[in-house]
Design a protein around this motif. Structure first.
Motif, PDB file in Angstrom:
ATOM      1  N   PHE A 272       0.823  -1.201   0.000  1.00  0.00           N
ATOM      2  CA  PHE A 272       0.000   0.000   0.000  1.00  0.00           C
ATOM      3  C   PHE A 272       0.860   1.254   0.000  1.00  0.00           C
ATOM      4  N   ARG A 273       1.976   1.221   0.711  1.00  0.00           N
ATOM      5  CA  ARG A 273       2.860   2.388   0.709  1.00  0.00           C
ATOM      6  C   ARG A 273       3.447   2.625  -0.684  1.00  0.00           C
ATOM      7  N   ALA A 274       3.820   1.544  -1.364  1.00  0.00           N
ATOM      8  CA  ALA A 274       4.370   1.684  -2.714  1.00  0.00           C
ATOM      9  C   ALA A 274       3.307   2.185  -3.682  1.00  0.00           C
ATOM     10  N   LEU A 275       2.106   1.659  -3.579  1.00  0.00           N
ATOM     11  CA  LEU A 275       1.017   2.115  -4.444  1.00  0.00           C
ATOM     12  C   LEU A 275       0.676   3.575  -4.164  1.00  0.00           C
ATOM     13  N   ALA A 276       0.836   3.990  -2.912  1.00  0.00           N
ATOM     14  CA  ALA A 276       0.590   5.391  -2.557  1.00  0.00           C
ATOM     15  C   ALA A 276       1.593   6.305  -3.244  1.00  0.00           C
ATOM     16  N   VAL A 277       2.849   5.915  -3.263  1.00  0.00           N
ATOM     17  CA  VAL A 277       3.876   6.723  -3.929  1.00  0.00           C
ATOM     18  C   VAL A 277       3.535   6.905  -5.399  1.00  0.00           C
ATOM     19  N   LEU A 278       3.006   5.853  -6.022  1.00  0.00           N
ATOM     20  CA  LEU A 278       2.703   5.897  -7.449  1.00  0.00           C
ATOM     21  C   LEU A 278       1.439   6.695  -7.756  1.00  0.00           C
TER      22      LEU A 278
ATOM     23  N   ALA B 208      10.436   5.340 -10.330  1.00  0.00           N
ATOM     24  CA  ALA B 208      10.931   4.248 -11.170  1.00  0.00           C
ATOM     25  C   ALA B 208      11.287   3.027 -10.332  1.00  0.00           C
ATOM     26  N   ARG B 209      11.849   3.249  -9.144  1.00  0.00           N
ATOM     27  CA  ARG B 209      12.224   2.119  -8.285  1.00  0.00           C
ATOM     28  C   ARG B 209      10.993   1.349  -7.836  1.00  0.00           C
ATOM     29  N   PHE B 210       9.941   2.059  -7.424  1.00  0.00           N
ATOM     30  CA  PHE B 210       8.726   1.379  -6.991  1.00  0.00           C
ATOM     31  C   PHE B 210       8.030   0.692  -8.171  1.00  0.00           C
ATOM     32  N   ALA B 211       8.058   1.312  -9.335  1.00  0.00           N
ATOM     33  CA  ALA B 211       7.467   0.681 -10.521  1.00  0.00           C
ATOM     34  C   ALA B 211       8.167  -0.625 -10.832  1.00  0.00           C
TER      35      ALA B 211
ATOM     36  N   GLU C 180       6.778  -4.586 -10.552  1.00  0.00           N
ATOM     37  CA  GLU C 180       6.735  -5.186 -11.894  1.00  0.00           C
ATOM     38  C   GLU C 180       5.633  -4.571 -12.746  1.00  0.00           C
ATOM     39  N   LEU C 181       5.561  -3.240 -12.714  1.00  0.00           N
ATOM     40  CA  LEU C 181       4.539  -2.524 -13.464  1.00  0.00           C
ATOM     41  C   LEU C 181       5.045  -1.962 -14.780  1.00  0.00           C
ATOM     42  N   GLY C 182       6.301  -2.201 -15.086  1.00  0.00           N
ATOM     43  CA  GLY C 182       6.845  -1.716 -16.343  1.00  0.00           C
ATOM     44  C   GLY C 182       7.448  -0.329 -16.205  1.00  0.00           C
ATOM     45  N   ARG C 183       7.665   0.306 -17.335  1.00  0.00           N
ATOM     46  CA  ARG C 183       8.290   1.629 -17.352  1.00  0.00           C
ATOM     47  C   ARG C 183       7.504   2.611 -16.504  1.00  0.00           C
ATOM     48  N   ALA C 184       8.227   3.376 -15.695  1.00  0.00           N
ATOM     49  CA  ALA C 184       7.581   4.357 -14.827  1.00  0.00           C
ATOM     50  C   ALA C 184       6.912   5.441 -15.665  1.00  0.00           C
ATOM     51  N   PRO C 185       5.794   5.975 -15.199  1.00  0.00           N
ATOM     52  CA  PRO C 185       5.089   7.017 -15.950  1.00  0.00           C
ATOM     53  C   PRO C 185       5.839   8.338 -15.917  1.00  0.00           C
ATOM     54  N   ASP C 186       5.614   9.159 -16.933  1.00  0.00           N
ATOM     55  CA  ASP C 186       6.176  10.508 -16.912  1.00  0.00           C
ATOM     56  C   ASP C 186       5.096  11.478 -16.434  1.00  0.00           C
TER      57      ASP C 186
END
Length: 267
Positions: A4-10, A19-22, A26-32
């Motif tokens: 949940f903490r990682a999903l919160a960061v995203l 990018a590290r949390f993505a 395993e969600l692929g390339r981090a969003p811009d």
């Protein structure tokens, strides 16, 4: 609860650690920043008060009610207590406190607080929000939304169903139109004025009232079915939203002419 903490960061604007949390999830390339804005700025505001408040705006009574949860636990609420990232982080904190609490009595009390927060301030609106995310978000955020929905489903099963309908929903005011007006405009070929929803909706009615009413009725019926499909997971919360959607569909139907009446396309 680190999930949940990682999903919160995203759910926050992209920054170096995104990018590290993505990668970890395993969600692929981090969003811009453009992809972030497309979802959270232009499509779906990440504030619970927009979806739980009577006016569809950030803040107000819904935000105050969420802030009251912090105060009830003797804490100072954050600046934006209804922001999705804040809500997910705080839920993770509550779960951690429950796990680490050595006293059985206090651990049970913390569990009740965790369950209340989950149903009152997350599951009261997020299943609907994430269903829309699956339709409109860029690919990265669709994967993020699926992961969050799976996590919330697991939590709902862990803490069990609520004893009563969340207060946000018990005190909800009469129905107001909250349809995807941008999509309605595109599908009907009519213009959408910038501004608050009521202002935009009035402009659309002025251009093609009957076509818009038929679109709203169909949209409400679709969402009634969607909410009903969520019932095995969110129980009385899903029943509440399904009933509101179908009530809206029936109300709009009373404004439409009898079937068979010809109405041409808007100019």
């Amino acid at each position: 609860m680190e999930l949940f903490r990682a999903l919160a960061v995203l759910a926050e604007p992209p920054r170096p650690e995104t990018a590290r949390f993505a990668h970890l999830l395993e969600l692929g390339r981090a969003p811009d920043s453009t992809e972030y804005a497309q979802l959270f700025v232009f499509e779906l505001y990440p504030y619970a008060s927009v979806y739980l408040g009577a006016d569809g705006m950030v803040g107000g009574e819904a935000r105050d009610r969420i802030a009251g949860f912090w105060r009830a636990l003797g804490q100072v609420p954050p600046y934006e207590p209804d922001h999705l990232s804040v809500l997910l982080s705080y839920y993770a904190q509550l779960s951690e406190w429950e796990t680490l609490e050595p006293s059985g009595r206090r651990r049970a009390a913390t569990h009740r607080a965790r369950a209340a927060f989950l149903w009152e301030h997350l599951l009261s609106w997020l299943p609907i929000y994430l269903a829309k995310t699956a339709e409109t978000a860029p690919p990265f955020y669709r994967r993020w939304g699926t992961l969050l929905q799976d996590a919330l489903t697991a939590e709902a099963r862990t803490v069990g169903p609520p004893q009563s309908l969340p207060l946000h929903l018990r005190e909800a005011r009469p129905l107001s139109a909250r349809a995807d007006l941008g999509r309605a405009g595109r599908e009907l070929g009519i213009g959408l004025r910038a501004g608050e929803r009521l202002f935009a909706l009035e402009g659309m009615f002025g251009q093609a009232p009957l076509h818009l009413l038929r679109w709203l009725k169909a949209e409400a019926e679709v969402w009634g079915d969607r909410h009903e499909a969520m019932q095995p997971i969110t129980g009385i919360v899903a029943e509440h939203w399904a009933d509101r959607a179908r009530t809206l569909a029936r109300g709009v139907a009373t404004l439409l002419p009898l079937e068979g009446t010809f109405v041409g396309r808007p100019d």
